[in-house]
Design a protein around this motif. Structure first.
Motif, PDB file in Angstrom:
ATOM      1  N   HIS A  82     -26.526  18.323  10.485  1.00 38.98           N
ATOM      2  CA  HIS A  82     -25.191  18.206  11.071  1.00 38.98           C
ATOM      3  C   HIS A  82     -24.320  19.421  10.763  1.00 38.98           C
ATOM      4  CE1 HIS A  82     -26.613  14.022  10.532  1.00 38.98           C
ATOM      5  NE2 HIS A  82     -25.969  13.790  11.666  1.00 38.98           N
ATOM      6  N   LEU A 221     -31.189  23.767  21.906  1.00 35.97           N
ATOM      7  CA  LEU A 221     -29.981  23.043  22.281  1.00 35.97           C
ATOM      8  C   LEU A 221     -29.945  21.655  21.637  1.00 35.97           C
ATOM      9  CD1 LEU A 221     -29.933  24.061  26.046  1.00 35.97           C
ATOM     10  CD2 LEU A 221     -28.254  24.744  24.333  1.00 35.97           C
ATOM     11  N   ASN A 224     -28.451  21.801  18.403  1.00 39.91           N
ATOM     12  CA  ASN A 224     -27.111  22.428  18.403  1.00 39.91           C
ATOM     13  C   ASN A 224     -27.126  23.820  17.789  1.00 39.91           C
ATOM     14  OD1 ASN A 224     -26.053  19.175  17.446  1.00 39.91           O
ATOM     15  ND2 ASN A 224     -25.978  19.988  19.510  1.00 39.91           N
ATOM     16  N   THR A 227     -24.275  26.654  20.360  1.00 45.51           N
ATOM     17  CA  THR A 227     -22.820  26.719  20.141  1.00 45.51           C
ATOM     18  C   THR A 227     -22.367  25.890  18.952  1.00 45.51           C
ATOM     19  OG1 THR A 227     -22.267  24.812  21.543  1.00 45.51           O
ATOM     20  CG2 THR A 227     -22.569  26.946  22.637  1.00 45.51           C
ATOM     21  N   GLY A 228     -23.211  24.956  18.496  1.00 48.51           N
ATOM     22  CA  GLY A 228     -22.796  24.064  17.420  1.00 48.51           C
ATOM     23  C   GLY A 228     -21.969  22.895  17.917  1.00 48.51           C
ATOM     24  N   ARG A 229     -21.673  22.868  19.213  1.00 47.21           N
ATOM     25  CA  ARG A 229     -20.919  21.750  19.800  1.00 47.21           C
ATOM     26  C   ARG A 229     -21.922  20.788  20.424  1.00 47.21           C
ATOM     27  NH1 ARG A 229     -16.784  24.306  23.793  1.00 47.21           N
ATOM     28  NH2 ARG A 229     -18.428  25.902  23.998  1.00 47.21           N
ATOM     29  N   ARG A 230     -22.015  19.618  19.831  1.00 48.83           N
ATOM     30  CA  ARG A 230     -23.079  18.676  20.187  1.00 48.83           C
ATOM     31  C   ARG A 230     -23.101  18.340  21.671  1.00 48.83           C
ATOM     32  NH1 ARG A 230     -22.889  13.521  21.118  1.00 48.83           N
ATOM     33  NH2 ARG A 230     -20.786  13.351  20.273  1.00 48.83           N
ATOM     34  N   ASP A 233     -23.967  21.458  24.022  1.00 51.20           N
ATOM     35  CA  ASP A 233     -25.368  21.853  23.934  1.00 51.20           C
ATOM     36  C   ASP A 233     -26.279  20.811  24.571  1.00 51.20           C
ATOM     37  OD1 ASP A 233     -24.586  24.133  22.685  1.00 51.20           O
ATOM     38  OD2 ASP A 233     -25.510  23.705  20.754  1.00 51.20           O
ATOM     39  N   LYS A 253     -34.798  14.052  21.985  1.00 49.80           N
ATOM     40  CA  LYS A 253     -33.894  14.098  20.834  1.00 49.80           C
ATOM     41  C   LYS A 253     -34.076  12.871  19.948  1.00 49.80           C
ATOM     42  CE  LYS A 253     -29.058  15.016  19.618  1.00 49.80           C
ATOM     43  NZ  LYS A 253     -29.296  16.304  18.943  1.00 49.80           N
ATOM     44  N   ARG A 441     -30.810  23.518  11.907  1.00 50.24           N
ATOM     45  CA  ARG A 441     -29.755  24.066  12.747  1.00 50.24           C
ATOM     46  C   ARG A 441     -29.693  25.596  12.692  1.00 50.24           C
ATOM     47  NH1 ARG A 441     -25.086  23.455  11.581  1.00 50.24           N
ATOM     48  NH2 ARG A 441     -24.229  23.457  13.681  1.00 50.24           N
TER      49      ARG A 441
END
Length: 512
Positions: A82, A221, A224, A227-230, A233, A253, A441
């Motif tokens: 996370h 993706l 994440n 961009t790190g934005r769930r 992505d 996922k 990540r």
């Protein structure tokens, strides 16, 4: 940046959250176990006991990735999977107590390994006295898990401090050019090329490579890494992979997050549950219950035949693996109780079948159509071989499921593939699976730089860092599959002997 978490279990939570949670009651290991048995989903995160009953159905990674950590210390799993904001701010909102380790529980990762939880089976372990064979390993028998955890966390902080978690978007310039080139070639050859077998053969190869490369991008993706934005992505992954590849990113996922949490565990990891075709452990001969598929994986007559020949059929079965993914994708979208992007994915996969159906309608004969589809799907076997290579011949038995920490488990169950830098595009990050499993990540293009640091960590703590060339990795995997296959004959003969003994007993009873 998160504070360094002490490897020792303490009564108080970390100093960063000490004042905020100082009024929470203490929870001992025995109380934790009792409450878990009563139905509470309690997970230890950074010294806090978090009750996740109200969150489990909303968890973006799916409920099972939480369920498998119930009654366990999930600090490293939670932090690795996370963004910092989720770990530091969102997860503590579910805290109901501070964990207080008892004297006898001075260092434990799990407090429920002896409990039969319907949603998460105890980790398979060598400590149960089983005779199930394991791949050879040079890892030391007496690992210091506390020290491994401490140094793993320090390494994670080093990577963060050096900006390694920041994606360099220019790294994807070459990737994007490759995707576009393969797509244009695939479509152009069918629409504009001469109607010959060579044209559709070449188009099939290009399509297979396109699907392979898109899978790498979707993998990035899904973690994440971009961009790190769930949400961004995830939606981008769906719009790319579902539309161009026809497979569900949501299914992947849910499956993949579970795999990262319970890597190579026979009962819990769906990535090694492939009966009737493959068994990577003789434990599968026992018809185990899959907590992911929620059914018994029967080691029936068909499984005995296929598994008995699995080393010989490995590549042939892989040629049909993509067809199975279509089925699993639709099964997930139509029946899963957790599919947060169900409507979007069904629409995007519908678009795939529309444009792909339109494309193949331009192939003039049935023989050319079959040639193109067969080549495109069979060469996709390369991707499935790349995926399985890192785990199929690795350990499925924990030396100590109660005490083994996250980092030690990932190194034990995962293998790297050696390849030159210029060939990185072909493996798409899958060649650095140990690094990826330790730091999921971490952007794909940073994994090569992280590898020397991970090797140093492994050397320091006497953990085997398994790496082989792609060719040697295939040989190693086939040999292990062959070793398991050879045990099927013993299993069959034992069953036959038992059946004969039972028949003789029944006959004697009938005579008497």
């Amino acid at each position: 940046m998160p504070a360094i978490i002490s490897p020792q279990k303490t009564v108080a939570p970390s100093s960063k959250t000490g004042k905020r949670f100082s009024k929470l009651p203490l929870c001992t290991a025995s109380e934790l176990r009792r409450r878990v048995e009563e139905g509470e989903y309690l997970v230890i995160i950074d010294g806090l006991v978090c009750k996740l009953n109200g969150f489990i159905d909303k968890h973006p990674g799916g409920p099972l990735s939480i369920m498998h950590m119930v009654g366990r210390d999930a600090t490293d799993e939670a932090q690795s999977m996370h963004p910092a904001q989720v770990f530091d701010d969102i997860m503590p909102r579910w805290a109901v107590a501070r964990f207080a380790a008892e004297e006898k529980d001075a260092w434990q990762m799990s407090y429920v390994e002896d409990l039969e939880l319907s949603y998460s089976a105890p980790r398979s372990t060598l400590a149960d006295g089983s005779k199930h064979p394991q791949p050879a390993s040079s890892t030391a028998a007496d690992l210091d898990y506390a020290a491994i955890q401490r140094d793993y966390r320090l390494l994670d902080q080093q990577l963060r401090a050096e900006g390694m978690y920041q994606c360099n978007y220019s790294d994807y310039a070459g990737e994007a050019a490759r995707y576009v080139t393969l797509f244009v070639l695939s479509v152009g050859l069918i629409l504009l090329g001469p109607a010959t077998a060579w044209t559709y053969l070449a188009a099939g190869v290009c399509t297979a490579l396109l699907w392979q490369q898109l899978a790498f991008f979707a993998h990035d993706l899904g973690h994440n890494e971009l961009t790190g934005r769930r949400s961004f992505d995830m939606v981008l992954g769906i719009c790319v992979a579902d539309v161009l590849g026809g497979l569900s990113v949501g299914w992947w996922k849910k499956n993949h997050n579970t795999h990262h949490i319970v890597t190579n565990d026979v009962d819990n990891d769906p990535d090694i549950q492939h009966l009737p075709f493959f068994a990577v452990s003789t434990r599968f001969f026992e018809s185990r219950y899959s907590t992911y598929y929620r059914r018994v994986m029967a080691f029936d007559a068909a499984a005995r035949v296929f598994v008995g020949l699995q080393d010989k059929l490995y590549y042939l079965v892989m040629c049909f693996a993509r067809y199975n993914l279509y089925v699993l994708s639709w099964q997930y979208l139509l029946t899963s109780d957790f599919a947060p992007y169900r409507a979007l994915e069904m629409g995007c996969i519908g678009v795939f079948f529309m444009w792909f159906g339109w494309l193949v309608s331009h192939i003039p004969t049935w023989s050319y159509l079959i040639l193109y589809l067969s080549v495109a799907h069979s060469i996709s076997a390369v991707l499935h071989i790349q995926i399985t290579l890192s785990h199929f011949a690795m350990s499925t038995e924990s030396p100590d499921a109660v005490h083994e920490c996250f980092a030690a488990r990932q190194v034990r169950t995962t293998m790297d593939v050696i390849c030159p830098t210029w060939l990185d595009w072909f493996h798409g990050g899958l060649q650095f699976q140990i690094e990826h499993h330790l730091f999921p990540r971490l952007p794909r293009h940073k994994l090569r730089a992280a590898q020397p640091l991970v090797k140093s960590l492994c050397r320091k703590h006497r953990m085997e860092f398994k790496e082989l060339s792609f060719f040697d990795g295939n040989v190693y995997t086939l040999r292990w599959l062959g070793e398991v296959a050879s045990r099927v004959k013993l299993y069959n003969s034992r069953d036959e002997h038992s059946a004969q003994a039972v028949a003789a007993l029944r006959k004697s009873l009938h005579v008497s």
